[in-house]
Scaffold this motif. Structure first.
Motif: not given
Length: 420
Positions: A162-169, A173-176, A181-188, A222-227
């Protein structure tokens, strides 16, 4: 390798983690949908599978039995030409130098960069500008829908996204890097994403660790990349989105029911001083079996099967619970989380924890028609054991359903103290 050959390429995948294996399989099929796959869980299986004469090998260095580096040695002993992608948790210079004399086609560090992997696979499996068409295989003559669903029950991929995973990722994403936490809010609010990440985090966890039972715990484990890899991999799967209007309408119903249950569960958990995120996840996941059935029904239709509303309703009635149970068991969701999900439908025998009672009450509230009063719910065994009265239920319902008209609200009663 010549991608224009009449025979589709044979690819050997050797990876110990079942979720990474699945992700690699989907990535490979998204690049070359006609590829013939040999998928192995350890090095010994991979060594035996070399007899199939693969055109490409993708292997983890950290394999049980024969490790990936030894597998590469054995392959190179027979000749230098076979493409071999070696993946490893070890990216230090000494580990890389150890592999270089064996001339791996690529040495990819984990967690994998899926963009780099896709580029490598396209170079190895496709001619420039080539596209491979793979129509959905038709059903066998005389195939019945119940038999089809019974067969798919043990292998279903879960529900649709149901989530647009491309948009969520992109938003996370930020320069760091990726902000979890932002990803969790996008796909929760997506049951499929939540279930898969929790399952993957538990399969990768050390046995001494506590079980992962919420989405945020899974992301941190899982960490950022694996998630990110797992989430993007879900979008590669067949029927990840429901295109059939009838099935999409039914999916929206179960998704809304899941969200309402999850929100009621979180509100009750806050009121009763329980784990809010755990209760929310349990509520969100309880319709995953019904959603998985709908996804399989789309596969049935795409393969040429007949489908109408009566068949959809019968399939949900006969297979929804069985699909849900099979998924939760096969994905090895933590027992505590499974018990909370089961409590939404009914209370078992014995002594009930407050979490179990809260989930049961959340299920009752979510399924209550908008115009129906709350008196029966308040008088039910669950509400009485929790000492949650009519006034508190009315406030909960008002928060979840602000469109409720004043005449639909229950008359005020003295507030009861919530047990702590």
């Amino acid at each position: 390798m010549n991608a224009a050959d009449l025979t589709p390429p044979c690819v050997l995948i050797a990876e110990g983690d079942p979720w990474v294996r699945d992700m690699l399989r989907e990535m490979l099929l998204s690049v070359r949908c006609d590829a013939r796959l040999q998928v192995c869980a350890d090095g010994s299986q991979a060594l035996t599978a070399l007899a199939s004469k693969p055109d490409l090998i993708i292997a983890a260095r950290e394999l049980a039995g024969v490790d990936g580096l030894d597998l590469l040695r054995k392959v190179r002993a027979k000749g230098p030409g076979l493409p071999f992608i070696l993946m490893s948790n070890r990216s230090d210079s000494a580990s890389v130098r150890e592999a270089l004399p064996l001339h791996p086609t690529a040495y990819l560090s984990k967690p994998l960069n899926m963009g780099n992997l896709r580029k490598r696979l396209e170079e190895l499996l496709l001619e420039v500008g080539e596209q491979i068409a793979c129509p959905v295989p038709p059903l066998q003559p005389g195939a019945s829908l119940p038999a089809f669903l019974e067969q798919r029950r043990a292998t279903a991929d879960g529900g649709p996204l149901f989530a647009d995973v491309q948009v969520a990722i992109k938003r996370a994403l930020n320069p760091q890097g990726l902000d979890l936490k932002v990803l969790e809010a996008e796909v929760r609010n997506d049951p499929q994403v939540t279930a898969v990440l929790i399952a993957a985090a538990n399969s990768a966890a050390l046995h001494r660790d506590a079980p992962v039972q919420t989405l945020l715990q899974a992301l941190n484990k899982l960490g950022s990349t694996q998630s990110m890899n797992l989430i993007l991999g879900l979008a590669l799967k067949r029927s990840a989105r429901l295109s059939d209007p009838l099935l999409a309408q039914q999916a929206a119903h179960f998704w809304n029911l899941s969200l309402h249950t999850a929100e009621y569960a979180r509100s009750l958990a806050r009121m009763l001083e329980l784990d809010e995120e755990l209760c929310y996840c349990a509520g969100l996941l309880h319709c995953l079996g019904d959603l998985a059935v709908l996804r399989c029904l789309q596969e049935w239709r795409l393969a040429g099967g007949d489908l109408h509303d009566g068949l959809v309703q019968a399939s949900l009635r006969d297979f929804g619970a069985a699909f849900g149970s099979a998924l939760r068991t096969r994905w090895r969701l933590p027992l505590g989380l499974r018990e909370l999900i089961a409590a939404i439908y009914q209370l078992g025998g014995g002594v009930y924890s407050r979490e179990i009672l809260a989930m049961n009450l959340a299920g009752q509230l979510a399924r209550l028609p908008a115009g129906q009063g709350l008196e029966k719910v308040a008088d039910n065994k669950t509400a009485r054991l929790l000492k949650v009265g009519l006034a508190q239920l009315s406030r909960l319902r008002k928060v979840q359903n602000p469109e409720v008209k004043p005449q639909d609200e229950e008359p005020p009663v003295p507030e009861e103290k919530v047990p702590t």
